[in-house]
Design a protein around this motif. Structure first.
Motif, PDB file in Angstrom:
ATOM      1  N   UNK A  11      49.284 -28.316  -4.338  1.00 29.34           N
ATOM      2  CA  UNK A  11      49.682 -27.020  -4.388  1.00 29.34           C
ATOM      3  C   UNK A  11      51.032 -26.586  -4.256  1.00 29.34           C
ATOM      4  N   UNK A  12      51.873 -27.236  -3.425  1.00 24.43           N
ATOM      5  CA  UNK A  12      53.276 -26.938  -3.291  1.00 24.43           C
ATOM      6  C   UNK A  12      53.912 -27.397  -4.368  1.00 24.43           C
ATOM      7  N   UNK A  13      53.662 -28.665  -4.830  1.00 25.37           N
ATOM      8  CA  UNK A  13      54.371 -29.449  -5.941  1.00 25.37           C
ATOM      9  C   UNK A  13      54.404 -28.404  -7.092  1.00 25.37           C
ATOM     10  N   UNK A  14      52.946 -28.188  -7.478  1.00 25.85           N
ATOM     11  CA  UNK A  14      52.920 -27.238  -8.798  1.00 25.85           C
ATOM     12  C   UNK A  14      53.669 -25.936  -8.741  1.00 25.85           C
ATOM     13  N   UNK A  15      53.779 -25.409  -7.259  1.00 28.87           N
ATOM     14  CA  UNK A  15      54.603 -24.230  -7.211  1.00 28.87           C
ATOM     15  C   UNK A  15      56.098 -24.370  -7.378  1.00 28.87           C
ATOM     16  N   UNK A  16      56.286 -25.504  -7.326  1.00 29.03           N
ATOM     17  CA  UNK A  16      58.085 -26.014  -7.430  1.00 29.03           C
ATOM     18  C   UNK A  16      58.109 -25.868  -8.823  1.00 29.03           C
ATOM     19  N   UNK A  17      57.590 -26.844  -9.608  1.00 33.94           N
ATOM     20  CA  UNK A  17      57.551 -26.902 -10.973  1.00 33.94           C
ATOM     21  C   UNK A  17      56.389 -26.969 -11.873  1.00 33.94           C
ATOM     22  N   UNK A  18      55.533 -25.993 -12.107  1.00 34.51           N
ATOM     23  CA  UNK A  18      54.353 -26.259 -12.736  1.00 34.51           C
ATOM     24  C   UNK A  18      54.493 -26.841 -14.138  1.00 34.51           C
ATOM     25  N   UNK A  19      55.406 -26.643 -14.924  1.00 29.69           N
ATOM     26  CA  UNK A  19      55.701 -27.259 -16.021  1.00 29.69           C
ATOM     27  C   UNK A  19      55.861 -28.830 -16.039  1.00 29.69           C
ATOM     28  N   UNK A  20      56.664 -29.365 -15.062  1.00 27.09           N
ATOM     29  CA  UNK A  20      56.717 -30.770 -14.761  1.00 27.09           C
ATOM     30  C   UNK A  20      55.511 -31.412 -14.366  1.00 27.09           C
ATOM     31  N   UNK A  21      54.751 -30.626 -13.579  1.00 20.65           N
ATOM     32  CA  UNK A  21      53.251 -31.399 -13.238  1.00 20.65           C
ATOM     33  C   UNK A  21      52.272 -31.535 -14.319  1.00 20.65           C
TER      34      UNK A  21
END
Length: 416
Positions: free
Chosen positions: A193-203
């Motif tokens: 969830x934190x990873x997605x918050x940082x850069x959703x387009x990248x995920x």
């Protein structure tokens, strides 16, 4: 070029590592087939390798914090070398499945070690440029590696010795580099969830790369072995896959350079849009445009589809707080691995139901949706501001060690 020279030893290590990874990805399924293992079990062994990679990606921040970059890379290379040589010593499918799990973990550790180090060492101003060089070198290794198997049986011990040699040599540049190791990262893996918050387009982009590219590449041999090109069969399949990788090889560096100039998400949108259009054209017109036309479109597909992963990861690092590069890298490797497990399964089902129309139609639709999503994200969120030079740099993702090709069951029909 100064920024590239400073990390040349790390890039060289990964280039040698990819020679071994490409060999292993081919040797495992073909060796199991030669042992008389059922195709479904061959697929299971491939899935176990991907599962090991996921586990390694998730646990790598803690391992990196405990032992450091050089020792983690060395340990991973040692375990991988012992594993590939053990495949030649113990030719039993259950043992091979266990070894492939361990190799998946080891490869995840090695990639996290090198790529997090690159992320700390290279300034942001040259992120796309260095990423292009990194991926170009890795793709060259993936293309060249299988030629070391020419004329050898999948169970010939010399095949496995070649892979072991490359894994041992991959240690040398990293262990001898004078580049300073980065400080130990936080031991905890980053929640998704934190990873997605940082850069959703990248995920989303990284998941899409695993889902679409792995599935399509795994099944390309089945589609192309029916072509008359070079006598058909495996020769035709090998040429088609090489053309796809060469397309990616040609575009990789220019795309990376371009992403240093404009919003990286726009570059990803362009690449996925082009690849998606090529896949749709194959799905709709593949039966009427002839083999040459399909091969041209495969090259265009590769030019777009096999390049955008690295730019997605660079976009994520643009938005990563200082000190969290290893956690972001391991998280992205984890979600890529998840997509790479699901991709071949989904692609296999749609190809079984609708043939080439299903395979390339699925790829085209998914890539088109990725392009639209990237454009939407550009409108919703401004590009990240570049940090001061030298403050932090890119994490440069690997194309990953290999794509395992599951041999076609000879009972399904005669080759044309």
């Amino acid at each position: 070029m100064t920024d590239t020279r400073s990390v040349l030893a790390l890039i060289l290590s990964v280039m040698i590592l990819q020679l071994a990874g490409g060999l292993t990805g081919i040797l495992t399924p073909l060796g199991l087939e030669r042992l008389g293992v059922d195709a479904s079990l061959i697929g299971f062994v491939a899935a176990m390798n991907a599962a090991g990679f996921m586990l390694g990606a998730w646990t790598s921040p803690r391992a990196l914090a405990l032992v450091g970059n050089i020792r983690l890379f060395a340990a991973g290379a040692g375990v991988s070398a012992a594993g590939i040589l053990s495949l030649a010593l113990i030719q039993e499918a259950p043992v091979w499945a266990l070894i492939r799990v361990l190799q998946g973990i080891a490869f995840a550790y090695m990639f996290t070690s090198i790529e997090s180090w690159l992320g700390e060492a290279v300034p942001a101003r040259s992120r796309g440029n260095v990423m292009g060089i990194y991926h170009t070198a890795a793709k060259l290794s993936l293309i060249v590696g299988p030629f070391f198997l020419a004329g050898l049986s999948p169970l010939d011990s010399r095949s496995y010795i070649w892979a072991g040699v490359f894994l041992a040599l991959a240690l040398v540049p990293t262990c001898l580099t004078t580049l300073k190791e980065p400080p130990p990262p936080d031991r905890k893996a980053m929640p998704l969830g934190q990873l997605f918050a940082i850069a959703p387009a990248a995920v989303i982009g990284v998941v899409g790369a695993g889902l679409v590219n792995t599935g399509t590449l795994a099944l390309l041999p089945v589609y192309f072995e029916k072509f008359d090109l070079a006598g058909g069969g495996t020769a035709a399949a090998a040429i088609a896959i090489a053309i796809a990788w060469i397309g990616g090889l040609i575009v990789q560096w220019p795309a990376g350079r371009l992403s240093d100039i404009i919003d990286r998400r726009l570059v990803v949108a362009g690449l996925t849009g082009i690849a998606g259009a090529a896949a749709i054209l194959i799905a709709v017109f593949g039966a009427v445009i002839g083999e040459t036309g399909v091969l041209v479109l495969i090259g265009i597909w590769g030019a777009g589809a096999l390049c955008f992963y690295g730019i997605c990861v660079s976009h994520a690092i643009d938005r990563t707080p200082p000190g969290q590069v290893p956690q972001v890298m391991s998280g992205l490797l984890f979600v890529w691995a998840a997509g790479s497990i699901a991709g071949p399964l989904i692609s296999g089902v749609v190809m079984r139901l609708a043939g080439a129309v299903g395979l390339f139609g699925f790829a085209g639709v998914m890539l088109g949706l990725l392009a639209v999503y990237m454009i939407v994200r550009v409108r919703q969120r401004a590009p990240a501001e570049s940090p001061p030079a030298g403050e932090r740099g890119p994490i440069l993702p690997s194309p990953l060690a290999s794509v395992e090709i599951v041999p076609r069951d000879p009972t399904e029909g005669e080759q044309s």
